[in-house]
Design an enzyme around this catalytic site. Structure first.
Site, PDB file in Angstrom:
ATOM      1  N   TYR A 143       0.846  -1.203   0.000  1.00 48.10           N
ATOM      2  CA  TYR A 143       0.000   0.000   0.000  1.00 48.10           C
ATOM      3  C   TYR A 143       0.881   1.253   0.000  1.00 48.10           C
ATOM      4  O   TYR A 143       0.639   2.197  -0.767  1.00 48.10           O
ATOM      5  CB  TYR A 143      -0.921  -0.020   1.213  1.00 48.10           C
ATOM      6  N   LYS A 147       1.094   4.386  -2.718  1.00 44.83           N
ATOM      7  CA  LYS A 147       0.856   5.785  -2.368  1.00 44.83           C
ATOM      8  C   LYS A 147       2.072   6.655  -2.675  1.00 44.83           C
ATOM      9  O   LYS A 147       1.935   7.836  -3.027  1.00 44.83           O
ATOM     10  CB  LYS A 147       0.457   5.901  -0.893  1.00 44.83           C
TER      11      LYS A 147
END
Length: 232
Positions: A143, A147
């Site tokens: 994740y 990002k």
């Protein structure tokens, strides 16, 4: 960028931060709010216009841009969290899914809507990033990587869209009180407060929202020695 009389498209608008953005746009006098979700029936906020969109589908993004020719504000909010470390089983699949949602999705939507924004005076793109754009957290490293890629995308879009007068803003925040992190025991920001700060930066002509104390601390720590992203 002014919220009053704007026409906004918010992705992932059926719940959490996306729904809070849609509600605040209505309250701020937006002329129209398109609330995008994979299942438009899941959009229950009164006053918005539900639209179907899977942000990972380039064809849907292009078709929506042809249909919604009045958009002046694009909010790339849709997100997923697989909770996977880089060396765990299934990490490659998790990373691909998160990159499709957080990098390729906003890229495809920005490509599709850039001409629309240009025709409507420039407008703005707001990308919902994270404090994890700058640091990596064990158990969610895929994740974090997605990002970080979205942060770089945001900076690149800002450079490339400046000439047509499109403002590009990145929003960094830690935990928010949403379904995505409902099981996490930590201090959480109210989505409504995050939205308020985002709109203040948009309307002031800024480029970056640091929506909570941890985002401000980590941002400052990028130039520390050792840098905050080096870990401990």
């Amino acid at each position: 960028m002014k919220i009053k009389d704007s026409v906004a498209l918010v992705t992932g608008a059926n719940r959490g931060l996306g729904r809070a953005f849609a509600a605040a746009l209505l309250a701020g006098g937006a002329r129209k709010v398109y609330a995008a979700a994979r299942d438009p029936a899941s959009v229950t906020l009164a006053g918005v216009t539900p639209v179907q969109l899977d942000v990972t589908n380039a064809q849907q993004a292009a078709a929506l841009a042809r249909e919604l020719g009045d958009v002046s504000l694009l909010i790339n909010n849709a997100g997923i969290l697989r909770g996977t470390g880089l060396l765990e089983a299934g990490s490659v699949e998790a990373a691909r899914a998160e990159m499709e949602t957080h990098f390729f999705g906003p890229l495809q939507l920005s490509q599709a809507f850039a001409p629309v924004l240009a025709r409507n005076g420039g407008g703005a793109i707001l990308n919902i990033l994270s404090v994890l754009s700058w640091i990596s957290m064990p158990g969610a490293s895929t994740y974090c990587a997605s990002k970080a890629a979205e942060w770089s995308l945001t900076n690149g879009l800002r450079n490339e869209l400046r000439a047509q007068g499109t403002q590009v803003v990145g929003l960094h925040v830690g935990y928010m009180d949403t379904d995505m992190v409902r099981g996490v025991d930590a201090a959480k920001s109210a989505p409504e407060d995050v939205v308020r700060q985002a709109f203040a930066v948009l309307e002031s002509g800024g480029y970056e929202v640091l929506a909570d104390e941890i985002s401000r601390q980590v941002r400052q720590g990028l130039s520390a020695e050792p840098a905050v992203y080096a870990g401990s």
